[in-house]
Design an enzyme around this catalytic site. Structure first.
Site, PDB file in Angstrom:
ATOM      1  N   ILE A 275      -7.621   0.380  11.184  1.00  0.00           N
ATOM      2  CA  ILE A 275      -8.645   1.418  11.162  1.00  0.00           C
ATOM      3  C   ILE A 275      -9.870   0.928  10.393  1.00  0.00           C
ATOM      4  CG2 ILE A 275      -7.040   3.340  11.452  1.00  0.00           C
ATOM      5  CD1 ILE A 275      -7.116   3.765   8.429  1.00  0.00           C
TER       6      ILE A 275
ATOM      7  N   TYR B 240       0.823  -1.210   0.000  1.00  0.00           N
ATOM      8  CA  TYR B 240       0.000   0.000   0.000  1.00  0.00           C
ATOM      9  C   TYR B 240       0.854   1.254   0.000  1.00  0.00           C
ATOM     10  CZ  TYR B 240       1.034   0.321   5.026  1.00  0.00           C
ATOM     11  OH  TYR B 240       1.664   0.415   6.245  1.00  0.00           O
TER      12      TYR B 240
ATOM     13  N   TYR C  13      -8.153   7.939  11.646  1.00  0.00           N
ATOM     14  CA  TYR C  13      -7.601   8.147  12.979  1.00  0.00           C
ATOM     15  C   TYR C  13      -8.326   9.204  13.794  1.00  0.00           C
ATOM     16  CZ  TYR C  13      -3.869   5.697  10.619  1.00  0.00           C
ATOM     17  OH  TYR C  13      -3.166   4.784   9.896  1.00  0.00           O
TER      18      TYR C  13
ATOM     19  N   PHE D 280       2.820   9.536   3.663  1.00  0.00           N
ATOM     20  CA  PHE D 280       3.220   9.301   5.049  1.00  0.00           C
ATOM     21  C   PHE D 280       3.590   7.849   5.311  1.00  0.00           C
ATOM     22  CE2 PHE D 280      -1.421   9.083   4.853  1.00  0.00           C
ATOM     23  CZ  PHE D 280      -1.665   7.830   5.388  1.00  0.00           C
ATOM     24  N   ASP D 281       3.306   6.963   4.381  1.00  0.00           N
ATOM     25  CA  ASP D 281       3.714   5.569   4.577  1.00  0.00           C
ATOM     26  C   ASP D 281       3.629   4.823   3.263  1.00  0.00           C
ATOM     27  OD1 ASP D 281       4.650   3.351   5.873  1.00  0.00           O
ATOM     28  OD2 ASP D 281       2.752   2.819   6.811  1.00  0.00           O
TER      29      ASP D 281
END
Length: 285
Positions: free
Chosen positions: A200, A172, A226, A182-183
């Site tokens: 999540i 992903y 989040y 961010f990832d």
């Protein structure tokens, strides 16, 4: 920041330089066993020659880094004066009791400032996220679920779909709506494996829509991501976008026995893997 505020300037700087423990009353740890001396490398550089000037420069650099986040709140000349007076044992403009009162008041001020900044960021992200999703849902190929999750099929696989209790293997890429990454498992060079009941809500719902072999783009509202408790790089109430490839459904017993994949977590020890970060209070992990 907290450690700096809880210690004297010099102690904080020395702690950063030499790894001194922040709490003076912490129990002493046993020293690790000495490792055998390694043979010097052929191209190893000779040890740097040190003197008082170099040591002073090094300490000053570390003090500077310690002050970077609060540089607008301090007068460096007064910092230098207080530092010199303290080192010489001379009288300072504040007593120890007064300094403690100033420290406590400043910490409260900083905390109030952080709370206000978080609140403003949460409101901004919530407004921008709602506007983005409202526009995005009308795009060709974008589908919406009853929960508010939006998704786009980039490739439809032919395998089985995972259940909420399954453990999946995925690749992903996670970004914010402004494109900030961010990832990414692609950056780490290794897929991620995790249970769908431990991530999540947007991930759990979205992955259950995907047959194995699929690649979807998930547009996850903040309440399915989040919420207000997002990791720092993401920010509160952020709407997120994930490009997800479902590589397989793992055998739960075997997946549980696997050691953590090297590099599966970001280098920042306080950051958490986006798909598996803490949920809101009351959610199951």
């Amino acid at each position: 920041m907290t450690r700096f505020l809880q210690q004297t300037l010099l102690a904080a700087a020395l702690a950063a330089v030499f790894g001194i423990a922040s709490g003076a009353d912490e129990p002493a740890k046993k020293p690790a066993a000495a490792a055998p001396a390694a043979a010097p490398a052929k191209d190893a550089k000779p040890p740097i020659a040190i003197d008082k000037n170099k040591i002073s420069t090094m300490v000053g650099m570390d003090i500077g880094r310690g002050l970077a986040q609060i540089k607008d709140d301090v007068d460096i000349k007064i910092v230098e004066q207080a530092l010199e007076q303290t080192l010489k044992g001379e009288k300072t403009s504040l007593t120890q009791e007064e300094a403690l009162q100033v420290r406590q008041a400043y910490m409260q001020q900083m905390q109030a400032k952080r709370v206000a900044e978080q609140k403003a960021a949460a409101e901004k992200n919530k407004t921008e996220g709602a506007a983005f999703l409202a526009k995005n849902k009308s795009k060709s190929g974008v589908k919406s679920t009853a929960s508010g999750l939006q998704y786009e099929v980039e490739k439809e696989g032919s395998g089985p779909k995972p259940k909420a209790t399954d453990t999946v293997k995925v690749n992903y890429l996670g970004t914010k709506i402004d494109g900030t990454k961010f990832d990414s498992t692609y950056d780490r060079g290794q897929p991620a494996t995790f249970p769908l009941n431990g991530v999540i809500k947007g991930w759990s719902e979205g992955l259950q829509l995907m047959p194995v072999g699929s690649k979807y783009k998930l547009y996850v509202p903040a309440e399915l991501a989040y919420g207000e408790n997002a990791p720092g790089p993401i920010g509160p109430n952020a709407t997120l976008i994930f490009e997800v490839e479902l590589l397989g459904i793992e055998d739960a017993s075997k997946a549980a026995a696997k050691p953590a994949a090297p590099g599966a977590k970001p280098a920042d020890k306080d950051a958490k893997k986006p798909a598996a970060a803490p949920k809101k209070d009351g959610d199951k992990h």
